[in-house]
Design a protein around this motif. Structure first.
Motif, short mmCIF file in Angstrom:
data_model
loop_
_atom_site.label_atom_id
_atom_site.label_comp_id
_atom_site.label_asym_id
_atom_site.label_seq_id
_atom_site.Cartn_x
_atom_site.Cartn_y
_atom_site.Cartn_z
N ALA A 40 4.30 -0.58 -15.13
CA ALA A 40 4.29 -2.04 -15.09
C ALA A 40 4.27 -2.50 -13.64
O ALA A 40 4.54 -1.73 -12.72
N GLY A 41 3.97 -3.79 -13.45
CA GLY A 41 4.00 -4.38 -12.12
C GLY A 41 2.66 -4.30 -11.41
O GLY A 41 1.69 -3.74 -11.93
N PRO A 42 2.58 -4.86 -10.21
CA PRO A 42 1.34 -4.88 -9.44
C PRO A 42 0.95 -3.49 -8.98
O PRO A 42 1.77 -2.56 -9.01
N PRO A 43 -0.28 -3.29 -8.54
CA PRO A 43 -0.72 -1.96 -8.08
C PRO A 43 0.17 -1.42 -6.97
O PRO A 43 0.63 -2.16 -6.10
N ALA A 44 0.38 -0.11 -6.99
CA ALA A 44 1.29 0.52 -6.03
C ALA A 44 0.73 0.51 -4.62
O ALA A 44 1.48 0.69 -3.65
N ALA A 45 -0.56 0.29 -4.46
CA ALA A 45 -1.19 0.39 -3.14
C ALA A 45 -0.59 -0.59 -2.13
O ALA A 45 -0.59 -0.34 -0.93
N GLY A 46 -0.08 -1.71 -2.58
CA GLY A 46 0.46 -2.70 -1.66
C GLY A 46 1.95 -2.62 -1.47
O GLY A 46 2.54 -3.52 -0.86
N THR A 47 2.62 -1.60 -1.99
CA THR A 47 4.08 -1.50 -1.95
C THR A 47 4.52 -0.36 -1.04
O THR A 47 3.96 0.73 -1.09
N VAL A 48 5.51 -0.64 -0.19
CA VAL A 48 6.09 0.40 0.67
C VAL A 48 7.58 0.49 0.41
O VAL A 48 8.22 -0.49 0.00
N LEU A 49 8.14 1.67 0.63
CA LEU A 49 9.55 1.94 0.38
C LEU A 49 10.29 2.21 1.69
O LEU A 49 9.80 2.95 2.55
N HIS A 50 11.48 1.61 1.82
CA HIS A 50 12.34 1.86 2.97
C HIS A 50 13.54 2.73 2.60
O HIS A 50 14.42 2.94 3.43
N GLY A 51 13.57 3.22 1.38
CA GLY A 51 14.67 4.06 0.97
C GLY A 51 14.76 4.09 -0.55
O GLY A 51 13.94 3.50 -1.27
N ALA A 52 15.77 4.81 -1.05
CA ALA A 52 16.02 4.90 -2.50
C ALA A 52 17.51 4.71 -2.74
O ALA A 52 18.35 5.17 -1.95
N HIS A 53 17.85 4.02 -3.84
CA HIS A 53 19.25 3.72 -4.15
C HIS A 53 19.45 3.81 -5.65
O HIS A 53 18.65 3.29 -6.42
N THR A 54 20.51 4.46 -6.07
CA THR A 54 20.85 4.59 -7.49
C THR A 54 22.00 3.65 -7.82
O THR A 54 23.01 3.62 -7.12
#
Length: 507
Positions: A36-50
């Protein structure tokens, strides 16, 4: 447009760059799938959190991939606004994406959650049962570390390239050309009046990775960059930044110490290392424009040429400034000096007249700028002299440095008081000194060893340190001096007379 003013820090390591969501999805070992959601090409990650909090908003910094197994989801969540409230809070906190683990609480991703992510434009990833959240988090940090290593390599290569450009015969255009190429945009040098002096590169079309170059006659962007440069000078700030409506990033850097030169940069995107690269270019251009603007470099060059062509020091000294001068000899306390350290020492002492000679640095300083101790350096300072006495002052500074090292003193000034010696007529004193020291006249090493040994009150160890020789060498030389002079160097009167002669002989 909103203009931001801030101080330019010293060039440093770029921050850790974010990683594209597509890079995480490409990891076959994780088997993540966007549902789901917009295409991943425009998304960047600065970290991961649980987090299993029903409202993770207070715990997010922005840019994270939030991982959840749905423990917080109530049984009747699908019939109300629970998922809309949950996803909207993640989006409000700046969360980049949501990863939902389908085990052990839920067998599938709730349809209402999928609908909410579509509504609020949040990428939703399905995390399969065999993939742990720890593995996903570790993969994100690995990708970030790889990106940081690549960015550091890019910055290092750019720094080396800019330094090489600055050593070219046409350094200013060369530095601008390299800077424009490394940042993928246009670099402009503005003069004190705001006029464009030199430029390189092409104006970018917009602020996204795929944006190509715009025609060189992009008036809106170039006009905005010029206005930003003039505003920087008007406000007296170190740097300014702005963004055009088309998404072009503009940055201006003030060069030098209030001389009015400005470096302007227009780029279609802004990577973490770009500021470091531009700051290095600004430092290099500050040095280049500073020499050109002040004329001090030309004056020093003219003085050197005139000396080489036969003029005396007295003739050329007006070009350098100052009638009386000090010579400073300096050695770093730890490793051998390089050209950068030598230039930095000269700047600290207030003089660009610096010579790196082996393991020591020599600086010619106008007498009005009294040198002080410098952290990490040991200094010897001569007496103030006229240009015709520069050679004698050079020897004085060398001896003062030797004494400073021997006594472990940060700075030693060469003494100028002669007290009772001034009562003796100069001609008679010099004749007596030449006669007394005649047996050592053909051996400068013995003369210098005797002078240093006497100045250090007969200390073998300190004399060895000052001359950078072994203490046994000092003993042998002093014994040789005593034999040649035919005298007993343990007698105070003999030492005093020899010291008087050595001081008179060096004038």
């Amino acid at each position: 447009m909103q203009t931001g003013m801030h101080t330019v820090p010293e060039p440093s390591l770029p921050p850790t760059p974010p990683v594209p969501l597509t890079a995480l999805l490409a990891r076959e070992d994780l088997a993540l799938r966007q549902i789901a959601g917009p295409p991943a090409a425009g998304t960047v990650l600065h970290g991961a959190h649980t987090s299993e909090m029903a409202d993770p908003y207070p715990y997010l910094l922005g840019g994270e991939l939030l991982l959840t197994a749905g423990v917080h989801i109530p049984e009747a969540a699908g019939s109300g606004t629970y998922f809309d409230d949950y996803v909207s809070r993640i989006v409000a906190a700046g969360g980049a994406a949501l990863g939902f683990g389908v085990a052990p609480v839920h067998d599938t991703v709730p349809r209402a959650l999928v609908a909410s992510c579509e509504t609020f434009g949040l990428p939703l990833l399905e995390v399969p049962p065999r993939t742990t959240f720890a593995a996903v988090g570790r993969a994100v940090w690995q990708l970030m570390e790889h990106a940081r290593t690549a960015e550091l390599r890019r910055v290092t290569e750019a720094q080396q390239s800019l330094a090489a450009a600055a050593s070219r015969p046409d350094p200013v255009p060369a530095v601008l050309h390299r800077l424009a190429r490394h940042l993928g945009g246009r670099a402009v040098l503005y003069g004190p009046e705001g006029a464009e002096i030199a430029a390189a590169g092409r104006t970018p079309a917009g602020g996204h990775p795929g944006a190509g170059p715009a025609p060189d006659d992009s008036p809106d962007t170039l006009t905005a960059l010029t206005a930003l440069a003039r505003l920087l000078v008007t406000r007296g700030s170190a740097s300014a930044s702005d963004t055009t409506p088309a998404g072009v990033h503009l940055t201006a850097y003030a060069l030098g110490a209030g001389q009015g030169f400005v470096l302007g940069v227009a780029a279609g995107r802004r990577d973490p290392g770009d500021h470091t690269i531009a700051s290095v270019a600004a430092v290099l251009l500050s040095l280049l424009t500073g020499e050109q603007h002040s004329g001090s470099g030309a004056a020093r060059s003219s003085a050197l040429v005139r000396l080489l062509l036969g003029d005396t020091a007295e003739d050329v000294v007006p070009l350098l400034g100052g009638d009386r001068w000090l010579v400073v000899h300096a050695r770093p306390d730890e490793r051998a000096p390089d050209q950068l350290a030598a230039s930095a020492l000269g700047a600290a002492l207030g003089s660009p007249l610096v010579d790196l000679a082996g393991d020591a640095v020599r600086v010619l300083v106008p007498a009005g700028r009294e040198p002080g101790p410098q952290p990490g350096w040991t200094l010897g300072v001569s007496a103030a002299v006229v240009p015709g006495r520069w050679q004698a002052a050079d020897a004085q500074a060398a001896r003062a440095l030797g004494r400073a090292r021997a006594t472990r003193t940060a700075l030693v000034r060469y003494g100028t008081r002669t007290a009772l010696a001034e009562l003796v007529p100069p001609d008679e004193a010099e004749a007596h000194a030449r006669a007394l020291l005649a047996p050592l006249a053909d051996n400068p090493a013995l003369t210098e060893t005797l002078r240093t040994w006497l100045s250090l009150h007969g200390s073998w160890d300190r004399t060895a340190v000052a001359l950078s020789v072994h203490r046994n060498t000092v003993r042998q030389r002093i014994a040789r001096c005593a034999a040649l002079l035919g005298t007993d160097l343990d007698e105070p009167d003999v030492r005093m007379e020899l010291w008087f002669a050595l001081r008179r002989a060096e004038r």
